[in-house]
Design a protein around this motif. Structure first.
Motif, PDB file in Angstrom:
ATOM      1  N   LYS A 121       0.830  -1.201   0.000  1.00  0.00           N
ATOM      2  CA  LYS A 121       0.000   0.000   0.000  1.00  0.00           C
ATOM      3  C   LYS A 121       0.867   1.255   0.000  1.00  0.00           C
ATOM      4  CE  LYS A 121      -0.343   0.502   5.019  1.00  0.00           C
ATOM      5  NZ  LYS A 121      -1.257   0.604   6.172  1.00  0.00           N
ATOM      6  N   GLY A 122       0.229   2.389  -0.275  1.00  0.00           N
ATOM      7  CA  GLY A 122       0.858   3.671  -0.065  1.00  0.00           C
ATOM      8  C   GLY A 122       1.836   4.116  -1.126  1.00  0.00           C
ATOM      9  N   LYS A 123       2.765   4.958  -0.699  1.00  0.00           N
ATOM     10  CA  LYS A 123       3.715   5.622  -1.587  1.00  0.00           C
ATOM     11  C   LYS A 123       5.136   5.427  -1.075  1.00  0.00           C
ATOM     12  CE  LYS A 123       5.074  10.340  -2.941  1.00  0.00           C
ATOM     13  NZ  LYS A 123       4.782  11.775  -2.738  1.00  0.00           N
ATOM     14  N   GLU A 124       6.005   4.915  -1.927  1.00  0.00           N
ATOM     15  CA  GLU A 124       7.452   4.864  -1.689  1.00  0.00           C
ATOM     16  C   GLU A 124       7.887   3.919  -0.581  1.00  0.00           C
ATOM     17  OE1 GLU A 124       8.590   8.957  -1.112  1.00  0.00           O
ATOM     18  OE2 GLU A 124       8.666   9.326  -3.271  1.00  0.00           O
ATOM     19  N   GLU A 151      16.735   1.366  -1.428  1.00  0.00           N
ATOM     20  CA  GLU A 151      16.478   2.726  -0.955  1.00  0.00           C
ATOM     21  C   GLU A 151      17.108   3.771  -1.874  1.00  0.00           C
ATOM     22  OE1 GLU A 151      17.843   2.668   3.087  1.00  0.00           O
ATOM     23  OE2 GLU A 151      15.833   2.223   3.875  1.00  0.00           O
ATOM     24  N   SER A 152      18.147   3.400  -2.611  1.00  0.00           N
ATOM     25  CA  SER A 152      18.810   4.353  -3.509  1.00  0.00           C
ATOM     26  C   SER A 152      17.910   4.792  -4.661  1.00  0.00           C
ATOM     27  CB  SER A 152      20.107   3.742  -4.071  1.00  0.00           C
ATOM     28  OG  SER A 152      19.836   2.743  -5.048  1.00  0.00           O
ATOM     29  N   PHE A 153      16.823   4.056  -4.909  1.00  0.00           N
ATOM     30  CA  PHE A 153      15.874   4.425  -5.954  1.00  0.00           C
ATOM     31  C   PHE A 153      14.770   5.350  -5.427  1.00  0.00           C
ATOM     32  CE2 PHE A 153      17.840   0.593  -7.582  1.00  0.00           C
ATOM     33  CZ  PHE A 153      18.055   0.910  -8.919  1.00  0.00           C
ATOM     34  N   GLY A 154      14.863   5.744  -4.166  1.00  0.00           N
ATOM     35  CA  GLY A 154      13.903   6.690  -3.611  1.00  0.00           C
ATOM     36  C   GLY A 154      12.842   6.071  -2.735  1.00  0.00           C
ATOM     37  N   PHE A 155      13.012   4.804  -2.347  1.00  0.00           N
ATOM     38  CA  PHE A 155      12.056   4.155  -1.452  1.00  0.00           C
ATOM     39  C   PHE A 155      12.496   4.310   0.002  1.00  0.00           C
ATOM     40  CE2 PHE A 155      11.475   1.849  -5.467  1.00  0.00           C
ATOM     41  CZ  PHE A 155      10.096   1.957  -5.615  1.00  0.00           C
ATOM     42  N   LYS A 156      11.535   4.167   0.913  1.00  0.00           N
ATOM     43  CA  LYS A 156      11.810   4.273   2.338  1.00  0.00           C
ATOM     44  C   LYS A 156      11.384   2.985   3.032  1.00  0.00           C
ATOM     45  CE  LYS A 156      10.833   9.235   2.134  1.00  0.00           C
ATOM     46  NZ  LYS A 156       9.928  10.326   2.592  1.00  0.00           N
ATOM     47  N   THR A 157      12.264   2.434   3.832  1.00  0.00           N
ATOM     48  CA  THR A 157      11.987   1.163   4.494  1.00  0.00           C
ATOM     49  C   THR A 157      10.815   1.285   5.464  1.00  0.00           C
ATOM     50  OG1 THR A 157      14.266   0.388   4.310  1.00  0.00           O
ATOM     51  CG2 THR A 157      12.916  -0.609   6.034  1.00  0.00           C
ATOM     52  N   ASN A 158       9.888   0.345   5.341  1.00  0.00           N
ATOM     53  CA  ASN A 158       8.775   0.235   6.270  1.00  0.00           C
ATOM     54  C   ASN A 158       8.642  -1.232   6.656  1.00  0.00           C
ATOM     55  OD1 ASN A 158       6.461   0.877   7.816  1.00  0.00           O
ATOM     56  ND2 ASN A 158       5.866   2.444   6.340  1.00  0.00           N
ATOM     57  N   VAL A 163       2.349   0.327  -4.395  1.00  0.00           N
ATOM     58  CA  VAL A 163       1.719   0.497  -5.709  1.00  0.00           C
ATOM     59  C   VAL A 163       0.504   1.422  -5.632  1.00  0.00           C
ATOM     60  CG1 VAL A 163       2.575  -1.592  -6.822  1.00  0.00           C
ATOM     61  CG2 VAL A 163       0.517  -1.718  -5.385  1.00  0.00           C
ATOM     62  N   GLY A 164       0.390   2.214  -4.570  1.00  0.00           N
ATOM     63  CA  GLY A 164      -0.550   3.312  -4.570  1.00  0.00           C
ATOM     64  C   GLY A 164      -1.922   3.086  -3.968  1.00  0.00           C
ATOM     65  N   SER A 214     -13.734   1.382   1.541  1.00  0.00           N
ATOM     66  CA  SER A 214     -13.124   2.720   1.468  1.00  0.00           C
ATOM     67  C   SER A 214     -11.834   2.705   0.652  1.00  0.00           C
ATOM     68  CB  SER A 214     -12.817   3.244   2.879  1.00  0.00           C
ATOM     69  OG  SER A 214     -13.990   3.352   3.655  1.00  0.00           O
ATOM     70  N   GLU A 215     -11.533   1.571   0.063  1.00  0.00           N
ATOM     71  CA  GLU A 215     -10.319   1.411  -0.745  1.00  0.00           C
ATOM     72  C   GLU A 215     -10.297   2.418  -1.897  1.00  0.00           C
ATOM     73  OE1 GLU A 215      -8.698  -2.364  -3.262  1.00  0.00           O
ATOM     74  OE2 GLU A 215     -10.587  -1.443  -3.860  1.00  0.00           O
ATOM     75  N   TYR A 216      -9.100   2.899  -2.209  1.00  0.00           N
ATOM     76  CA  TYR A 216      -8.923   3.709  -3.416  1.00  0.00           C
ATOM     77  C   TYR A 216      -7.509   3.507  -3.947  1.00  0.00           C
ATOM     78  CZ  TYR A 216      -6.539   7.175  -0.397  1.00  0.00           C
ATOM     79  OH  TYR A 216      -5.690   7.798   0.475  1.00  0.00           O
ATOM     80  N   LEU A 217      -7.315   3.886  -5.202  1.00  0.00           N
ATOM     81  CA  LEU A 217      -6.003   3.755  -5.835  1.00  0.00           C
ATOM     82  C   LEU A 217      -5.545   5.126  -6.302  1.00  0.00           C
ATOM     83  CD1 LEU A 217      -3.636   2.109  -6.966  1.00  0.00           C
ATOM     84  CD2 LEU A 217      -4.988   1.739  -9.043  1.00  0.00           C
ATOM     85  N   ASN A 218      -4.373   5.541  -5.837  1.00  0.00           N
ATOM     86  CA  ASN A 218      -3.745   6.780  -6.265  1.00  0.00           C
ATOM     87  C   ASN A 218      -2.799   6.449  -7.418  1.00  0.00           C
ATOM     88  OD1 ASN A 218      -1.825   8.966  -6.504  1.00  0.00           O
ATOM     89  ND2 ASN A 218      -2.594   9.735  -4.556  1.00  0.00           N
ATOM     90  N   PHE A 219      -3.202   6.801  -8.636  1.00  0.00           N
ATOM     91  CA  PHE A 219      -2.420   6.430  -9.810  1.00  0.00           C
ATOM     92  C   PHE A 219      -1.080   7.156  -9.865  1.00  0.00           C
ATOM     93  CE2 PHE A 219      -6.440   4.701 -11.219  1.00  0.00           C
ATOM     94  CZ  PHE A 219      -6.055   3.591 -11.944  1.00  0.00           C
ATOM     95  N   THR A 220      -1.015   8.374  -9.351  1.00  0.00           N
ATOM     96  CA  THR A 220       0.269   9.079  -9.346  1.00  0.00           C
ATOM     97  C   THR A 220       1.312   8.309  -8.559  1.00  0.00           C
ATOM     98  OG1 THR A 220      -0.755  11.262  -9.608  1.00  0.00           O
ATOM     99  CG2 THR A 220       1.453  11.209  -8.653  1.00  0.00           C
ATOM    100  N   ASN A 221       0.911   7.762  -7.409  1.00  0.00           N
ATOM    101  CA  ASN A 221       1.843   6.972  -6.602  1.00  0.00           C
ATOM    102  C   ASN A 221       2.199   5.654  -7.288  1.00  0.00           C
ATOM    103  OD1 ASN A 221       1.804   8.991  -4.709  1.00  0.00           O
ATOM    104  ND2 ASN A 221       0.323   7.978  -3.370  1.00  0.00           N
ATOM    105  N   LEU A 222       1.235   5.076  -8.013  1.00  0.00           N
ATOM    106  CA  LEU A 222       1.525   3.873  -8.793  1.00  0.00           C
ATOM    107  C   LEU A 222       2.536   4.185  -9.890  1.00  0.00           C
ATOM    108  CD1 LEU A 222       1.038   0.942  -9.691  1.00  0.00           C
ATOM    109  CD2 LEU A 222      -0.971   1.760 -10.952  1.00  0.00           C
TER     110      LEU A 222
END
Length: 327
Positions: A154-157, A174-181, A204-205, A213-221
């Motif tokens: 879920k989510g972004k990055e 992480e060097s590609f701009g992701f953050k560990t969760n 994947v957004g 209440s699910e939704y998909l944020n295409f920009t984050n995808l």
């Protein structure tokens, strides 16, 4: 990402969301992968595997938590958000459409670099398809694979490694701009240790998964897809990352399995302190680093936090203030 590609992704997502039977989805994905130039494809009721020509594997799953298909879709073009009153199954239809795109399904000619593909059924029910796949293939089925990338977070990055604790691999992702969760369990929790290959799950957004209440944020995808394209382009330079478990093999191994986030020294789990950083993630530090200037005391809650910016309050308190929950 150009408009035509974005429109392709949105149309394909809606089409896949209307499909309910996972086996039909596996067959549909097989048809499109074949059209994209994949020739060695195996499909069962539990999984699809397709051989690419680079040592990188993309993964997703065909099943969802919803038992009925969406009746209508709503799309906010300004916010690039799509939703349906009775759910869409974006977990993990978003991952499936990302794989179709990254495999080159939208092109007339096959991509020069095609990653291996694995799609399972039964992820939502305890990774059943993944378990059956490793039973048939105790070793990775297509020769070399430097690492596994699941598109199902879920989510972004976010990048989630579960029990995989290869520090060089984490640093590389992480060097590609992701953050560990952090997460609990998914297909790569099965594949990584079984095949000895480092694995990560990427955002994947989608949000509010498994609910209406699910939704998909295409920009984050799109952001994640762009980053995975960069991973594909960099695969020749990437190392082959082994799966390194964070679970102790013996009881006495557990005494020194933690690593201080600030100084990097190995310490006992009992000698670490969890502090929030400025992104809302917990970082674990040793007792010696409590005196580090980067550790501050929150003006609101008096808890320690790791400040990477000029903040006098921790992430949690600043968030609560923003939403009017703390004065």
């Amino acid at each position: 990402m150009i408009i035509e590609k974005k429109e392709f992704i949105r149309r394909r997502f809606k089409f896949l969301s209307l499909m309910q039977d996972p086996f039909n989805i596996l067959r549909e994905m097989g048809i499109h992968l074949s059209a994209a130039g994949y020739t060695n494809i195996e499909i069962t009721e539990d999984y699809l595997i397709a051989e690419g020509n680079i040592p990188l594997t993309l993964l997703a799953h065909a099943d969802t938590a919803f038992k009925t298909k969406p009746q209508e879709f709503f799309y906010d073009r300004e916010k690039t958000v799509m939703w349906s009153p009775n759910g869409m199954g974006a977990d993990d239809k978003a991952g499936l459409v990302a794989i179709q795109f990254l495999a080159g399904d939208y092109l007339e000619e096959p991509l020069e670099r095609r990653p291996h593909i694995i799609i399972t059924d039964g992820e939502e029910s305890g990774c059943i398809g993944a378990q059956k796949l490793i039973k048939k293939y105790p070793k990775f089925p297509f020769g070399e694979c430097k690492y596994l990338v699941q598109l199902d977070r879920k989510g972004k990055e976010d990048c989630v490694f579960y029990d995989c604790a290869n520090p060089e691999f984490i640093k590389y992702i992480e060097s590609f701009g992701f953050k560990t969760n952090y997460g609990t369990y998914t297909d790569i929790s099965v594949f990584g240790p079984a095949w000895g290959i480092a694995a990560v799950n990427l955002s994947v957004g989608y949000e509010n998964e498994h609910t209406t209440s699910e939704y998909l944020n295409f920009t984050n995808l799109y952001l994640t897809m762009d980053k995975v394209e960069k991973m594909i382009a960099d695969i020749d330079n990437a190392s082959s990352f082994d799966y390194i478990s964070n679970k102790p093999k013996y009881l006495w191994d557990s005494f020194y399995t933690s690593k201080c986030y600030l100084c990097g020294n190995k310490v006992s789990d009992f000698e670490t302190i969890g502090v929030l950083d400025d992104t809302g993630h917990y970082r674990f530090i040793c007792v010696d680093c409590v005196a580090n200037p980067a550790i501050k005391i929150c003006d609101s809650c008096n808890e320690m936090f790791l400040a990477t910016e000029e903040n006098t309050k921790c992430f949690k308190c600043r968030k609560e203030e923003k939403h009017g929950k703390r004065k």
